[in-house]
Design a protein around this motif. Structure first.
Motif, PDB file in Angstrom:
ATOM      1  N   SER A 212      -3.147   6.644  -4.847  1.00 41.94           N
ATOM      2  CA  SER A 212      -2.562   5.351  -4.493  1.00 41.94           C
ATOM      3  C   SER A 212      -2.610   4.378  -5.669  1.00 41.94           C
ATOM      4  O   SER A 212      -1.699   3.551  -5.825  1.00 41.94           O
ATOM      5  CB  SER A 212      -3.288   4.750  -3.292  1.00 41.94           C
ATOM      6  OG  SER A 212      -4.679   4.606  -3.547  1.00 41.94           O
TER       7      SER A 212
ATOM      8  N   VAL B  96      -4.935  -6.376  -7.381  1.00 38.42           N
ATOM      9  CA  VAL B  96      -5.157  -5.043  -6.821  1.00 38.42           C
ATOM     10  C   VAL B  96      -6.294  -5.123  -5.801  1.00 38.42           C
ATOM     11  O   VAL B  96      -7.374  -5.636  -6.105  1.00 38.42           O
ATOM     12  CB  VAL B  96      -5.501  -4.033  -7.931  1.00 38.42           C
ATOM     13  CG1 VAL B  96      -5.756  -2.649  -7.331  1.00 38.42           C
ATOM     14  CG2 VAL B  96      -4.367  -3.968  -8.951  1.00 38.42           C
TER      15      VAL B  96
ATOM     16  N   TYR C 280       0.855  -1.185   0.000  1.00 39.93           N
ATOM     17  CA  TYR C 280       0.000   0.000   0.000  1.00 39.93           C
ATOM     18  C   TYR C 280       0.895   1.240   0.000  1.00 39.93           C
ATOM     19  O   TYR C 280       1.683   1.426   0.936  1.00 39.93           O
ATOM     20  CB  TYR C 280      -0.915   0.027   1.228  1.00 39.93           C
ATOM     21  CG  TYR C 280      -2.049  -0.974   1.178  1.00 39.93           C
ATOM     22  CD1 TYR C 280      -3.233  -0.674   0.503  1.00 39.93           C
ATOM     23  CD2 TYR C 280      -1.934  -2.213   1.787  1.00 39.93           C
ATOM     24  CE1 TYR C 280      -4.276  -1.589   0.448  1.00 39.93           C
ATOM     25  CE2 TYR C 280      -2.965  -3.137   1.732  1.00 39.93           C
ATOM     26  CZ  TYR C 280      -4.132  -2.821   1.066  1.00 39.93           C
ATOM     27  OH  TYR C 280      -5.158  -3.730   1.002  1.00 39.93           O
TER      28      TYR C 280
ATOM     29  N   CYS D 171       0.605   2.398  -7.219  1.00 40.66           N
ATOM     30  CA  CYS D 171       0.619   0.939  -7.385  1.00 40.66           C
ATOM     31  C   CYS D 171       1.135   0.587  -8.783  1.00 40.66           C
ATOM     32  O   CYS D 171       1.987  -0.298  -8.947  1.00 40.66           O
ATOM     33  CB  CYS D 171      -0.783   0.377  -7.190  1.00 40.66           C
ATOM     34  SG  CYS D 171      -1.326   0.271  -5.474  1.00 40.66           S
TER      35      CYS D 171
ATOM     36  N   TYR E 205      -5.806   1.996  -2.503  1.00 39.17           N
ATOM     37  CA  TYR E 205      -5.451   0.837  -3.307  1.00 39.17           C
ATOM     38  C   TYR E 205      -4.095   0.284  -2.878  1.00 39.17           C
ATOM     39  O   TYR E 205      -3.187   1.024  -2.485  1.00 39.17           O
ATOM     40  CB  TYR E 205      -5.396   1.203  -4.793  1.00 39.17           C
ATOM     41  CG  TYR E 205      -6.751   1.432  -5.415  1.00 39.17           C
ATOM     42  CD1 TYR E 205      -7.517   0.355  -5.862  1.00 39.17           C
ATOM     43  CD2 TYR E 205      -7.263   2.723  -5.563  1.00 39.17           C
ATOM     44  CE1 TYR E 205      -8.771   0.561  -6.439  1.00 39.17           C
ATOM     45  CE2 TYR E 205      -8.504   2.933  -6.142  1.00 39.17           C
ATOM     46  CZ  TYR E 205      -9.250   1.844  -6.579  1.00 39.17           C
ATOM     47  OH  TYR E 205     -10.486   2.055  -7.139  1.00 39.17           O
ATOM     48  N   GLY E 206      -4.004  -1.031  -2.976  1.00 34.74           N
ATOM     49  CA  GLY E 206      -2.734  -1.718  -2.781  1.00 34.74           C
ATOM     50  C   GLY E 206      -2.697  -2.906  -3.724  1.00 34.74           C
ATOM     51  O   GLY E 206      -3.692  -3.217  -4.396  1.00 34.74           O
ATOM     52  N   PHE E 207      -1.564  -3.572  -3.818  1.00 37.19           N
ATOM     53  CA  PHE E 207      -1.489  -4.721  -4.719  1.00 37.19           C
ATOM     54  C   PHE E 207      -0.460  -5.724  -4.208  1.00 37.19           C
ATOM     55  O   PHE E 207       0.394  -5.420  -3.380  1.00 37.19           O
ATOM     56  CB  PHE E 207      -1.143  -4.283  -6.145  1.00 37.19           C
ATOM     57  CG  PHE E 207       0.330  -4.039  -6.361  1.00 37.19           C
ATOM     58  CD1 PHE E 207       1.135  -5.030  -6.917  1.00 37.19           C
ATOM     59  CD2 PHE E 207       0.914  -2.840  -6.006  1.00 37.19           C
ATOM     60  CE1 PHE E 207       2.490  -4.815  -7.106  1.00 37.19           C
ATOM     61  CE2 PHE E 207       2.259  -2.614  -6.187  1.00 37.19           C
ATOM     62  CZ  PHE E 207       3.061  -3.608  -6.747  1.00 37.19           C
TER      63      PHE E 207
END
Length: 282
Positions: free
Chosen positions: A101, A204, A94, A105, A211-213
């Protein structure tokens, strides 16, 4: 003759006449002493000599200085190959302290976590510089993007040039340009972008408005998708009601832990009721 000699020397003889002449001579008093002399003037202040005039001196030849390199962000060149091997595979990444964000990512997906860590300007200015570079790539690769049709070109360009954050359509379009496989999970639904045979899949996640991945593989992704609902559009979670069968709507409600029984009538919901429940959820 002797008489004349005596007469001539009579003025040198010390007789009554001569004595009387000396005693009655006027003697003037000595002159008064001169007044005190004025103090000497202050010694002149030393002033260094002025430099010689240089108007007739030819100017020094200019020293050659090479031009400064343009201000760039490290590892921002769009021609660098992606480096997913640099990404930590065991954790969801993150971005911290960034407005967009989803964009960051994508940046880490392309350049790796190390490039992100050493980047000095992770702010709106840094974001905008890279986004604008991608506008030209979109224009050059319109034919590549047509089969996916995430959004019209003018909308994608506007998001990159003017909006503060990427939307999911623009994010997936950038993934197409970079040949990334992606699985986007949101509210127990997923959208899958599969465009290459690469076993790496960027998963994702959206959590707490951010958002994070993570980087996963095909086998792990298959297990992730089992309890989730597949959607065919990133802008609409539901298709028209006519596109579903009753059993499909019931299965979707079960996966989302939504009751298929009407609490007022204690009977199973019909197709229209199930669709309304799902519509309110999304």
């Amino acid at each position: 003759m002797h008489k004349n000699i005596v007469h001539d020397l009579s003025k040198y003889m010390l007789d009554a006449k001569t004595i009387n002449m000396f005693t009655h001579t006027n003697h003037h008093p000595p002159p008064p002493p001169p007044p005190n002399p004025p103090p000497p003037p202050n010694p002149p202040t030393f002033k260094p000599p002025l430099p010689p005039p240089t108007f007739n001196k030819p100017p020094n030849p200019p020293t050659f200085k090479p031009p400064l390199p343009p201000l760039i962000y490290p590892h921002v060149s769009l021609h660098l190959p992606p480096t997913p091997s640099h990404i930590i595979r065991s954790n969801v990444f993150y971005p911290s302290g960034n407005n967009d964000s989803l964009f960051w990512c994508f940046y880490v997906m392309k350049y790796g976590i190390h490039s992100y860590d050493i980047l000095p300007h992770k702010n709106v200015v840094g974001e905008k510089k890279i986004k604008i570079e991608y506008i030209e790539l979109l224009r050059k690769n319109k034919n590549l993007l047509k089969p996916f049709n995430f959004a019209i070109l003018s909308k994608l360009e506007n998001v990159l040039a003017n909006e503060l954050k990427l939307d999911m359509s623009t994010f997936l379009t950038l993934c197409v340009l970079e040949n990334f496989n992606a699985l986007c999970i949101h509210k127990k639904t997923y959208f899958e972008l599969s465009i290459s045979d690469n076993n790496d899949i960027f998963v994702v996640h959206y959590l707490n408005n951010k958002y994070g991945f993570e980087v996963s593989n095909k086998d792990a992704v298959t297990k992730m998708k089992d309890p989730l609902i597949k959607v065919d559009s990133v802008t609409k979670s539901l298709k028209a009601i006519t596109a579903y069968k009753l059993v499909e709507l019931q299965t979707m409600c079960d996966k989302l832990s939504l009751s298929i029984v009407n609490a007022d009538t204690n009977k199973k919901r019909n197709k229209t009721e199930l669709y309304d429940v799902l519509f309110k959820y999304f």
